[in-house]
Scaffold this motif. Structure first.
Motif, short mmCIF file in Angstrom:
data_model
loop_
_atom_site.label_atom_id
_atom_site.label_comp_id
_atom_site.label_asym_id
_atom_site.label_seq_id
_atom_site.Cartn_x
_atom_site.Cartn_y
_atom_site.Cartn_z
N LEU A 43 4.48 9.91 6.11
CA LEU A 43 4.20 8.65 5.44
C LEU A 43 5.39 7.71 5.50
CD1 LEU A 43 2.33 6.90 3.66
CD2 LEU A 43 3.36 8.02 1.67
N LEU A 44 6.60 8.27 5.28
CA LEU A 44 7.79 7.43 5.20
C LEU A 44 8.37 7.06 6.55
CD1 LEU A 44 9.64 9.11 2.18
CD2 LEU A 44 8.12 7.12 2.17
N SER A 75 4.26 1.16 8.23
CA SER A 75 3.34 0.90 7.12
C SER A 75 2.02 0.33 7.62
CB SER A 75 3.98 -0.06 6.12
OG SER A 75 4.32 -1.29 6.75
N SER A 112 4.62 13.96 3.53
CA SER A 112 5.48 12.96 2.91
C SER A 112 6.39 12.29 3.93
CB SER A 112 6.33 13.60 1.80
OG SER A 112 5.53 14.20 0.82
N TYR A 171 0.62 13.05 2.52
CA TYR A 171 0.48 11.72 3.12
C TYR A 171 -0.30 10.77 2.23
CZ TYR A 171 -0.30 8.19 6.76
OH TYR A 171 -0.31 7.02 7.47
N PHE A 172 -1.40 11.25 1.66
CA PHE A 172 -2.22 10.39 0.81
C PHE A 172 -2.63 11.11 -0.48
CE2 PHE A 172 -6.49 8.63 -0.31
CZ PHE A 172 -6.03 7.42 -0.82
N GLY A 183 11.50 7.23 -1.01
CA GLY A 183 10.32 6.39 -1.04
C GLY A 183 10.48 5.11 -1.84
N ASN A 219 1.00 3.98 -2.98
CA ASN A 219 0.65 5.38 -2.74
C ASN A 219 1.72 6.32 -3.28
OD1 ASN A 219 -0.98 7.50 -1.56
ND2 ASN A 219 0.57 7.65 0.05
N THR A 242 0.81 -1.22 0.00
CA THR A 242 0.00 0.00 0.00
C THR A 242 0.84 1.27 0.00
OG1 THR A 242 -0.21 -0.26 2.40
CG2 THR A 242 -2.05 -1.02 1.04
N VAL A 243 1.90 1.32 0.80
CA VAL A 243 2.73 2.53 0.84
C VAL A 243 3.43 2.72 -0.51
CG1 VAL A 243 4.74 3.63 1.89
CG2 VAL A 243 3.06 2.46 3.34
N PHE A 272 -0.39 3.11 8.09
CA PHE A 272 -0.98 3.55 6.84
C PHE A 272 -2.08 2.59 6.39
CE2 PHE A 272 -1.09 3.68 2.17
CZ PHE A 272 -1.37 5.02 1.97
N ASP A 273 -1.84 1.28 6.58
CA ASP A 273 -2.84 0.29 6.19
C ASP A 273 -4.14 0.47 6.96
OD1 ASP A 273 -1.10 -0.83 4.39
OD2 ASP A 273 -0.42 -2.41 5.75
#
Length: 251
Positions: free
Chosen positions: A92-93, A97, A89, A153-154, A199, A45, A41-42, A100-101
Motif C-alpha cells: 500500500l505504501l 496512490s 501494508s 492493503y485494504f 503511513g 485507509n 484515499t490512502v 490504490f484509487d
C-alpha cells in the motif's frame, strides 16, 4: 479537520464498532466517511485501519476460552498472518496512490459481496463440519497469507474472508470464528506498526475514532443477540455498492 468533522468521525467510528460486532463490515462505513471528510484515499485507509485496531483486541478477549490447546496453531498461523499483513501494508505504501484509487472501488464492492454471501458460506461450512482433529493443510497457509495481504492493503470484510478460509480448512466453524479474531488482531497490529512508522495517518482522527470504535464494539456485543442481523447486513451491502459506485466515479 474541524471540530465538527471530528465529531462526525467519532460518531461513525462508534457505529462501525457496533456493526463489526454484529455483522462485520464496519470499515466499509468509516473509510468512505473519512474520504468524504477530506482525507485522501490512502490516508483514509491507513487511518481507518489504525482507528479500528482496539476493537480487534476486544474480540480476542471475548474468545479467550476458545484458544485453549491452540497455542501451536496460533503461533503458526499468526506468523503467516504477520507476514501477510506486513506485505500488504508495504504494498500500500510503496505503490502509487493512483493505483490504490483504481483498485479500491473493486475491493469495496468485493467486500460488500462477501458480506452478502457470508450466511450461505457459514451454512456450507457448518454442514461439512465434523469437529474432529486434523492436520492443517498446506493450502490453508497459502490462502491465509493471501487473505492477510489483502487485510494489510485494504482490509474491508477481512473477517469474512478469514472465517471462510479457516472454516473450510479446519472444518470447525466455532474455532474458525475464534481464530479469525486472533489473526485479524495480528494483521491489524502489524499494519498499526507499519502505518504508524511510515503511513500518512491523521492522528487527530485516530484520537477520537479509536476509543469510539472500542466502545462501539462493546455495545455491539451487548445488543448483537437482540436485533435481527439480516436487515443490517442488507444495509451494509447496499451501502458498499453505493460507495463503490461513488469511488468508481471519482477514479
Amino acid at each position: 479537520m474541524s471540530a465538527a468533522d471530528l465529531v462526525v468521525a467519532a460518531a461513525v467510528s462508534l457505529l462501525a464498532g457496533v456493526i463489526n460486532s454484529i455483522a462485520g463490515g464496519g470499515s466499509l462505513v468509516l473509510f468512505p466517511t473519512l474520504v468524504a471528510l477530506g482525507l485522501p484515499t490512502v490516508a483514509a485507509n491507513v487511518t481507518n485501519s489504525v482507528a479500528q485496531w482496539p476493537g480487534y483486541l476486544g474480540g480476542v478477549a471475548g474468545f479467550r476460552h476458545e484458544y485453549a490447546g491452540q497455542r501451536g496453531r496460533l503461533l503458526r498461523l499468526g506468523a503467516v498472518a504477520a507476514a501477510g499483513g506486513a506485505t500488504g501494508s508495504v504494498l500500500l505504501l510503496t505503490t502509487p496512490s493512483e493505483a490504490f484509487d483504481v483498485v479500491v472501488p473493486v475491493l469495496v464492492l468485493l467486500a460488500g459481496l462477501l458480506i452478502a454471501v457470508q450466511p450461505l458460506l457459514t451454512r456450507r461450512i457448518t454442514a461439512r463440519a465434523d469437529g474432529g482433529p486434523r492436520r492443517d493443510p498446506v493450502w490453508l497457509h497459502v490462502a491465509l497469507f493471501l487473505a492477510t495481504v489483502y487485510g494489510g492493503y485494504f482490509g474491508g470484510a477481512l473477517g469474512v474472508i478469514l472465517v471462510g478460509v479457516l472454516g473450510i480448512g479446519l472444518h470447525r466453524l466455532k474455532l474458525a470464528n475464534a481464530l479469525k479474531s486472533a489473526l485479524s488482531a495480528v494483521t491489524a497490529t502489524v499494519t498499526l506498526v507499519v502505518f504508524g512508522l511510515f503511513g500518512p495517518i491523521d492522528w487527530l482522527v485516530v484520537a477520537v475514532a479509536a476509543p469510539a470504535s472500542l466502545l462501539g464494539g462493546f455495545l455491539g456485543a451487548r445488543i448483537a443477540t437482540r436485533i435481527p442481523v439480516a436487515p443490517l447486513r442488507v444495509l451494509i451491502v447496499l451501502f458498499a455498492v453505493a460507495v463503490s459506485a461513488y469511488l468508481f466515479a471519482r477514479a
